[in-house]
Scaffold this active site. Structure first.
Site, PDB file in Angstrom:
ATOM      1  N   LYS A 196       0.822  -1.201   0.000  1.00  0.00           N
ATOM      2  CA  LYS A 196       0.000   0.000   0.000  1.00  0.00           C
ATOM      3  C   LYS A 196       0.866   1.265   0.000  1.00  0.00           C
ATOM      4  O   LYS A 196       2.080   1.188   0.034  1.00  0.00           O
ATOM      5  CB  LYS A 196      -0.970  -0.032   1.185  1.00  0.00           C
ATOM      6  CG  LYS A 196      -2.029  -1.137   1.054  1.00  0.00           C
ATOM      7  CD  LYS A 196      -3.080  -0.802   0.018  1.00  0.00           C
ATOM      8  CE  LYS A 196      -3.888  -1.927  -0.558  1.00  0.00           C
ATOM      9  NZ  LYS A 196      -4.462  -2.949   0.261  1.00  0.00           N
TER      10      LYS A 196
HETATM   11  C1  LIG Z   1      -5.592  -3.834   0.529  1.00  0.00           C
HETATM   12  C2  LIG Z   1      -7.051  -3.659   0.510  1.00  0.00           C
HETATM   13  C3  LIG Z   1      -7.853  -4.092   1.583  1.00  0.00           C
HETATM   14  C4  LIG Z   1      -7.345  -4.958   2.709  1.00  0.00           C
HETATM   15  O1  LIG Z   1      -6.402  -4.435   3.498  1.00  0.00           O
HETATM   16  P1  LIG Z   1      -5.473  -5.443   4.376  1.00  0.00           P
HETATM   17  O2  LIG Z   1      -4.740  -4.497   5.243  1.00  0.00           O
HETATM   18  O3  LIG Z   1      -4.597  -6.167   3.418  1.00  0.00           O
HETATM   19  O4  LIG Z   1      -6.388  -6.336   5.126  1.00  0.00           O
HETATM   20  C5  LIG Z   1      -9.208  -3.810   1.553  1.00  0.00           C
HETATM   21  N1  LIG Z   1      -9.766  -3.171   0.529  1.00  0.00           N
HETATM   22  C6  LIG Z   1      -9.038  -2.757  -0.532  1.00  0.00           C
HETATM   23  C7  LIG Z   1      -9.737  -2.041  -1.630  1.00  0.00           C
HETATM   24  C8  LIG Z   1      -7.669  -3.010  -0.591  1.00  0.00           C
HETATM   25  O5  LIG Z   1      -6.961  -2.641  -1.662  1.00  0.00           O
END
Ligand SMILES: *Cc1c(COP(=O)(O)O)cnc(C)c1O
Length: 384
Positions: A196
């Site tokens: 991210k």
């Molecule tokens: C990455 C992501 C998540 C989940 O986040 P995690 O921290 O990996 O659980 C949820 N929604 C979207 C749109 C994402 O890209």
């Protein structure tokens, strides 16, 4: 291969960007003795996050998925209710709905932004309401960092009396019409997964302006322990809290967020220049992207006009040990959700068919950028 016969190191789409500042924060957390679970870095991280996102409260959690799950529970998602989910998203958005026992109902996207189509959302809500279904929440996803059309969505949801949950996992740092991502809806979820915009190696946060909502999320995330001196539980809880070590990492990343956003924007601008005059190719979400976080940059390739397909470029990059990926495969096409109800226009399927995401991470260095540019340049010379 390089000239000395070594394989070139793999270039990923978005890898963690961690350096000396993160190291110093981690060392501080270790030396302070606050290793786990909670500690001063968790409190600091929460207030800094709330500040950055223009929210009253932030609760640091073990993942973005955990944040979505807790928010949905509090908004009343449970068996017998429906939750509207954009079909164009990562599976975590829909999985969190299933954890609560509610049914996800997928709605298609706007063809230009890839975000929830407000018109189709209105139709879906009217249809479900007319059937007497209870819609516990509408989830919005700020796809690849581009904020959804929250003005239109909030107006609709207000009319139907349904709360909005913003999945801002991809959009930390984006601003839409003066409002930061994470500030929309009754609550929002952030993700600090490794790929991210910023990372705590794994983690997330729930954002809200409602103090009771935040307090209840903290309580449920620590096994729903009653405030007494022995272990007393009146409800089922979860082990979803973020540890002090990871929060320390997060605070360092948050200090560097603007610098990392700027770097991702440079990649976006570079790709835009490279493909500016290439027939049949556009940079996805480029229109009005001035205050987007540019988390990932994708191309849309129209094979008829371009004379080549997205997989041709993707293969070329793979041969150079460079990662590229298709956009999210829409949820209504996923085998696991094939029974779910869906309101579909075809927009998400077209994006899935034509979209290719290129390396966009802030940790890419100049030699990575050169390697990518060189392969794309050679490819375009050959196909044009
Ligand atoms: C990455 C992501 C998540 C989940 O986040 P995690 O921290 O990996 O659980 C949820 N929604 C979207 C749109 C994402 O890209």
């Amino acid at each position: 291969m390089t000239s000395d016969g070594q394989a070139s190191p793999r270039i990923h789409m978005s890898s963690p960007d961690v350096g000396e500042l993160e190291e110093s924060f981690l060392v501080d957390a270790v030396r302070s003795g606050w290793i786990a679970p909670l500690g001063p870095h968790v409190d600091g991280f929460e207030s800094e996050l709330a500040n950055r996102c223009g929210r009253g409260h932030a609760v640091a959690l073990s993942s973005g998925t955990a944040a979505l799950h807790l928010a949905l529970l509090q908004l009343g998602a449970r068996p017998g209710t429906s939750v509207i989910v954009p079909t164009m998203t990562f599976a975590a958005t829909a999985n969190a709905v299933v954890y609560t026992g509610a049914s996800p109902v997928f709605v298609d996207c706007d063809p230009f932004s890839g975000n929830l189509d407000p018109e189709l959302l209105g139709f879906a809500m009217s249809t479900l309401s007319a059937e007497g279904q209870t819609i516990a929440a509408v989830m919005t996803v700020d796809l690849l960092g581009k904020c959804a059309d929250h003005d239109a969505i909030e107006a609709l949801c207000d009319r139907h009396g349904v709360p909005v949950l913003e999945d801002a996992a991809e959009s930390l740092g984006s601003v839409d019409r003066g409002r930061p991502a994470g500030s929309f809806g009754a609550a929002a979820a952030l993700s600090f997964n490794g790929n991210k915009i910023m990372t705590t190696s794994g983690g997330g946060a729930l954002l809200t302006d409602d103090a009771d909502f935040a307090a209840r999320a903290r309580y449920l995330s620590t096994q729903a322990r009653q405030p007494v001196e022995f272990y007393e539980h009146t409800e089922v809880g979860y082990n979803y809290r973020m540890s002090n070590l990871l929060a320390a990492l997060g605070r360092a990343q948050l200090q560097r967020l603007d610098e990392m956003l700027a770097r991702r924007r440079e990649h976006r601008e570079r790709y835009a220049r490279t493909f500016e005059r290439v027939e049949g190719v556009e940079v996805f979400q480029r229109d009005g992207d001035e205050s987007d976080n540019c988390w990932l940059t994708s191309l849309l390739v129209d094979p008829k006009r371009a004379g080549w397909e997205r997989q041709d470029l993707s293969k070329e990059l793979a041969a150079g040990n460079i990662e590229s990926r298709r956009l999210w495969k829409p949820m209504h096409l996923q085998p696991v959700f094939r029974e779910a109800r869906a309101f579909i226009s075809g927009a998400a399927e077209r994006l899935f068919a034509t979209g290719l995401t290129l390396p966009s991470g802030s940790a890419l260095d100049e030699s990575d950028v050169e390697r990518i540019d060189c392969i794309i340049g050679n490819f375009l010379d050959r196909v044009s």
